[in-house]
Enzyme design. Structure first.
Site, PDB file in Angstrom:
ATOM      1  N   LEU A 134       2.672  -9.299  -1.319  1.00  0.00           N
ATOM      2  CA  LEU A 134       2.121  -8.774  -0.067  1.00  0.00           C
ATOM      3  C   LEU A 134       0.604  -8.670  -0.182  1.00  0.00           C
ATOM      4  O   LEU A 134       0.072  -8.267  -1.208  1.00  0.00           O
ATOM      5  CB  LEU A 134       2.705  -7.394   0.249  1.00  0.00           C
ATOM      6  CG  LEU A 134       4.206  -7.328   0.513  1.00  0.00           C
ATOM      7  CD1 LEU A 134       4.589  -5.942   1.042  1.00  0.00           C
ATOM      8  CD2 LEU A 134       4.651  -8.393   1.497  1.00  0.00           C
ATOM      9  N   HIS A 139       0.839  -1.210   0.000  1.00  0.00           N
ATOM     10  CA  HIS A 139       0.000   0.000   0.000  1.00  0.00           C
ATOM     11  C   HIS A 139       0.871   1.256   0.000  1.00  0.00           C
ATOM     12  O   HIS A 139       0.560   2.245  -0.657  1.00  0.00           O
ATOM     13  CB  HIS A 139      -0.885   0.039   1.251  1.00  0.00           C
ATOM     14  CG  HIS A 139      -1.886  -1.059   1.335  1.00  0.00           C
ATOM     15  ND1 HIS A 139      -1.794  -2.088   2.241  1.00  0.00           N
ATOM     16  CD2 HIS A 139      -3.016  -1.296   0.625  1.00  0.00           C
ATOM     17  CE1 HIS A 139      -2.817  -2.897   2.101  1.00  0.00           C
ATOM     18  NE2 HIS A 139      -3.574  -2.458   1.121  1.00  0.00           N
ATOM     19  N   LYS A 162      -1.436  -6.275  -8.173  1.00  0.00           N
ATOM     20  CA  LYS A 162      -1.713  -7.619  -7.665  1.00  0.00           C
ATOM     21  C   LYS A 162      -3.173  -7.987  -7.951  1.00  0.00           C
ATOM     22  O   LYS A 162      -3.468  -9.109  -8.328  1.00  0.00           O
ATOM     23  CB  LYS A 162      -1.421  -7.734  -6.171  1.00  0.00           C
ATOM     24  CG  LYS A 162      -1.615  -9.184  -5.698  1.00  0.00           C
ATOM     25  CD  LYS A 162      -1.260  -9.387  -4.262  1.00  0.00           C
ATOM     26  CE  LYS A 162      -2.304  -8.879  -3.328  1.00  0.00           C
ATOM     27  NZ  LYS A 162      -3.539  -9.693  -3.322  1.00  0.00           N
TER      28      LYS A 162
END
Ligand code: PAF
Length: 282
Positions: free
Chosen positions: A188, A41, A153
């Protein structure tokens, strides 16, 4: 560290803050999130700062994108920790609305992109991408952002948001930011914290299978056997379910039977009870 950091909680307050920046001549970016922030993020914030003078982030765990059996109730929440990370990353404004601020009583509209959500993750998460498109259209409309930054992602989500922002003339340029991985290769995700040590070891089969498939395809191997081998590798590594391993066109998300410009390898499966996704350019 930026001089300013503010938290606003209503769409009107977000609009006021962003419009004030724009009147001062700043380009503004929005990084929408559901919180539980990790380095992936924060890379979105860094990407936003490349394209804009001011970066705002939002944190809202959006019930409309969770299915009835999904992890809405246990989804991790840590607003104070997230705010500190955002500020350190150079974000100056956090929009953290309550459920009632986002969906007041009587709320009755939704945004549905046709086609793109039907396959891949959409096939096993019915309604998920309608919930995403609805909340993201509200976030972009209220923020008036010049730029919206989303992680690669969630490649299918990114394709859907690009389509939606273009179709609805939202005036926000959608930017994709590259996947951030742990040292062991796992992409992640806020959901990685659900994995036990053993499950995490099994989960590594996902980036490994994609890397092996990418190498084989780039070396000229035929698509179908490469995808079948990746599927088998995930099953043999202990994935409880393999939802898909596909080579698709990165924009239309339609399956490809040969490598082409813009092709993307996409995979999803379940380890323990945790659903993981990953993808790679070919
Ligand atoms: O990717 C996410 O975290 C969410 O789907 C998003 C884009 C913030 C919408 O709720």
């Amino acid at each position: 560290m930026p001089a300013e950091f503010r938290i606003v909680r209503t769409p009107g307050a977000l609009t006021t803050a962003m419009e004030a920046w724009k009147r001062s001549g700043y380009r503004v970016a929005l990084v929408p999130t559901m919180g539980a922030l990790h380095a992936g993020h924060l890379a979105l914030v860094a990407e936003g700062l490349k394209h804009a003078d001011k970066v705002a982030a939002s944190i809202f765990v959006n019930p409309k994108q969770f299915g009835p059996l999904e992890d809405l109730d246990k989804y991790p929440r840590d607003e104070a920790g997230d705010a500190a990370k955002l500020q350190a990353a150079g974000c100056e404004l956090l929009y953290a609305p309550s459920l009632a601020d986002m969906y007041p009583p009587g709320f009755a509209s939704y945004v549905k992109v046709a086609g793109l959500p039907d396959r891949l993750c959409g096939a096993v998460r019915p309604g998920h991408f309608d919930g995403v498109a609805t909340v993201v259209s509200k976030l972009l409309a209220a923020s008036r952002a010049d730029v919206g930054v989303f992680g690669e992602k969630d490649w299918q989500q990114l394709a859907i948001i690009r389509r939606m922002a273009a179709d609805l003339d939202l005036g926000t340029r959608i930017i994709g930011a590259g996947i951030v991985r742990d040292d062991d290769g796992l992409a992640l995700s806020s959901r990685n914290m659900y994995l036990s040590v053993g499950e995490r070891a099994q989960a590594l089969a996902l980036p490994k299978a994609l890397a092996a498939a990418r190498e084989a395809l780039n070396g000229g191997a035929a698509v179908a056997p490469v995808l079948a081998a990746a599927h088998l590798a995930l099953a043999q590594a202990g994935f409880n379910r393999v939802d898909y391993v596909e080579l698709v066109d990165g924009e239309t998300l339609m399956p490809l039977d040969a490598v082409a410009v813009g092709a993307r390898l996409m995979a999803a499966g379940v380890v323990g009870t945790t659903r993981l996704i990953d993808n790679a350019a070919v």
